[in-house]
Each structure stands twice: as C-alpha cells, then as structure tokens.
Write an enzyme that holds these catalytic residues in place. Structure first.
Site, PDB file in Angstrom:
ATOM      1  CG  ASN A   1      -0.441  -0.228   2.518  1.00 47.41           C
ATOM      2  OD1 ASN A   1       0.576  -0.911   2.677  1.00 47.41           O
ATOM      3  ND2 ASN A   1      -1.056   0.335   3.533  1.00 47.41           N
TER       4      ASN A   1
ATOM      5  CB  CYS B   1      -5.291  -1.455  -1.502  1.00 46.21           C
ATOM      6  SG  CYS B   1      -6.614  -0.691  -0.566  1.00 46.21           S
TER       7      CYS B   1
ATOM      8  CD  GLU C   1      -5.348  -6.028  -1.020  1.00 46.58           C
ATOM      9  OE1 GLU C   1      -4.848  -4.881  -0.966  1.00 46.58           O
ATOM     10  OE2 GLU C   1      -5.968  -6.521  -0.078  1.00 46.58           O
TER      11      GLU C   1
ATOM     12  CB  CYS D   1     -10.832  -2.478   0.777  1.00 46.99           C
ATOM     13  SG  CYS D   1     -10.296  -1.815  -0.821  1.00 46.99           S
TER      14      CYS D   1
HETATM   15  N1  THU Z   1      -5.193  -1.558   2.724  1.00 46.70           N
HETATM   16  C1  THU Z   1      -4.629  -2.393   1.794  1.00 46.70           C
HETATM   17  O1  THU Z   1      -3.567  -2.108   1.238  1.00 46.70           O
HETATM   18  N2  THU Z   1      -5.274  -3.551   1.524  1.00 46.70           N
HETATM   19  C2  THU Z   1      -6.392  -3.986   2.166  1.00 46.70           C
HETATM   20  O2  THU Z   1      -6.876  -5.066   1.860  1.00 46.70           O
HETATM   21  C3  THU Z   1      -6.998  -3.176   3.217  1.00 46.70           C
HETATM   22  C4  THU Z   1      -6.444  -1.809   3.379  1.00 46.70           C
HETATM   23  C5  THU Z   1      -4.474  -0.331   3.055  1.00 46.70           C
HETATM   24  C6  THU Z   1      -5.099   0.965   2.633  1.00 46.70           C
HETATM   25  C7  THU Z   1      -4.490   1.923   3.620  1.00 46.70           C
HETATM   26  O3  THU Z   1      -3.212   2.317   3.138  1.00 46.70           O
HETATM   27  C8  THU Z   1      -4.300   1.099   4.877  1.00 46.70           C
HETATM   28  O4  THU Z   1      -4.329  -0.250   4.457  1.00 46.70           O
HETATM   29  C9  THU Z   1      -5.350   1.321   5.945  1.00 46.70           C
HETATM   30  O5  THU Z   1      -6.617   1.187   5.427  1.00 46.70           O
END
Ligand code: THU
Length: 161
Positions: free
Chosen positions: A63, A74, A76, A111
């Site tokens: 992320n 994110c 993913e 998410c």
């Molecule tokens: N985040 C991800 O990278 N992947 C997920 O599946 C859930 C959330 C990140 C987004 C943000 O940078 C941090 O986690 C908090 O939400």
C-alpha cells in the site's frame, strides 16, 4: 410479492501456512516481504501482496498512502496494476495478501474497491483469481475466486445501452 434470497459463499480455512503447497507458502512469504516496502505513513498499517501469474511470474505490491488520503492505493491494486502494465494479456492465478502486524485474529481480507478490481481482472482474463489471505504464523483463508467475495456485483453488463 417479496422474497428473501440468500447469497452463500465458500472459502477454505487453513490452520497454518504449512497446510498449503510449497509454492503457495512461497507466495505468502513474498507478500509478507512486500509489506516492508509499504508507504503507510498515515495509517501505520502495512499491507503486502504478491501475485503469481499462470506463467509463474511473480509481482509484488504494497500500500502506498498520500497526505490526500483517497489518493492512496492498496497493496492488492498496486500489484494487480503493475502486473497488467507489463503483461496486459497475462492471467493472474493466485494473489497472496499478508498484513504482518495483524496477529491473533483472522487474516485481513481485501477492501471493496480491491474486490471490484479483482473481479474486473477475472472478467478480463476469463478465469478465476484465487486469493490467499494469511497471517504470519497463523491461519490462511483461501477463496477460489474474487467473485465469491463480491456477490451482486457491478460489472460491464450493466453498461449496455
Ligand atoms: N489496505 C490495503 O492495502 N489492503 C487492504 O486489503 C486493506 C487496506 C491499506 C489501505 C491503507 O493504506 C491502509 O491499508 C489502511 O486502510
């Protein structure tokens, strides 16, 4: 008349990484490692992803946040878009997701926006994307497609005029 309809989903719960084949354990390890390169200045929540293409190529993602919060992305989608940028006709076989700091409870699941992006990828490549959501030294959740995580989803069929 009104009816109640039920949506069910199927996933596997593995007690530990060792219940999985070696190549899946390797992918989880790479996702764990990718979390080190997260830029999580604001949330302090470092997420790592690693995807394995059907030809065996591995692409990591983490992320990347921004002071303007919605501009962050994110792990993913970082991995998915990086893969499609270099291999536009590639097929994602499996994506592993690990949040090393999450311990003692079930692994983190993607998410809604990432589920939507993964669903688009499934439609684009015409085959399911398997997901492994793992905790370091803990359980792994496995789904056999992104679609199974996003019932009643929006897709291009709705765009028909
Ligand atoms: N985040 C991800 O990278 N992947 C997920 O599946 C859930 C959330 C990140 C987004 C943000 O940078 C941090 O986690 C908090 O939400």
């Amino acid at each position: 008349m009104s009816t109640t309809r039920k949506v069910t989903t199927t996933y596997m719960h593995h007690a530990s990484w060792s219940a999985l084949p070696k190549e899946d354990q390797e992918l989880l390890k790479l996702a764990q490692r990718a979390a080190r390169n997260a830029y999580a200045k604001y949330s302090k929540f470092k997420v790592g992803a690693a995807l394995r293409m059907t030809d065996g190529e591995i692409i990591p993602g983490s992320n990347q946040e921004n002071a303007a919060f919605p501009a962050g992305i994110c792990a993913e989608r970082t991995a998915l878009h990086a893969a499609m940028t270099v291999m536009p006709r590639g097929q994602v076989d499996t994506m592993a997701i690990v949040v090393p700091q999450v311990k003692g409870r079930d692994p983190v699941t993607p998410c809604g926006i990432c589920r939507q992006a993964l669903l688009e990828q499934e439609n684009r490549q015409g085959s399911p994307v398997r997901l492994l959501m793992g905790n370091v030294r803990g359980p792994v959740l496995e789904t056999f497609s992104a679609e199974s995580l996003l019932p009643l989803s929006f897709d291009s069929s709705f765009l028909r005029k």
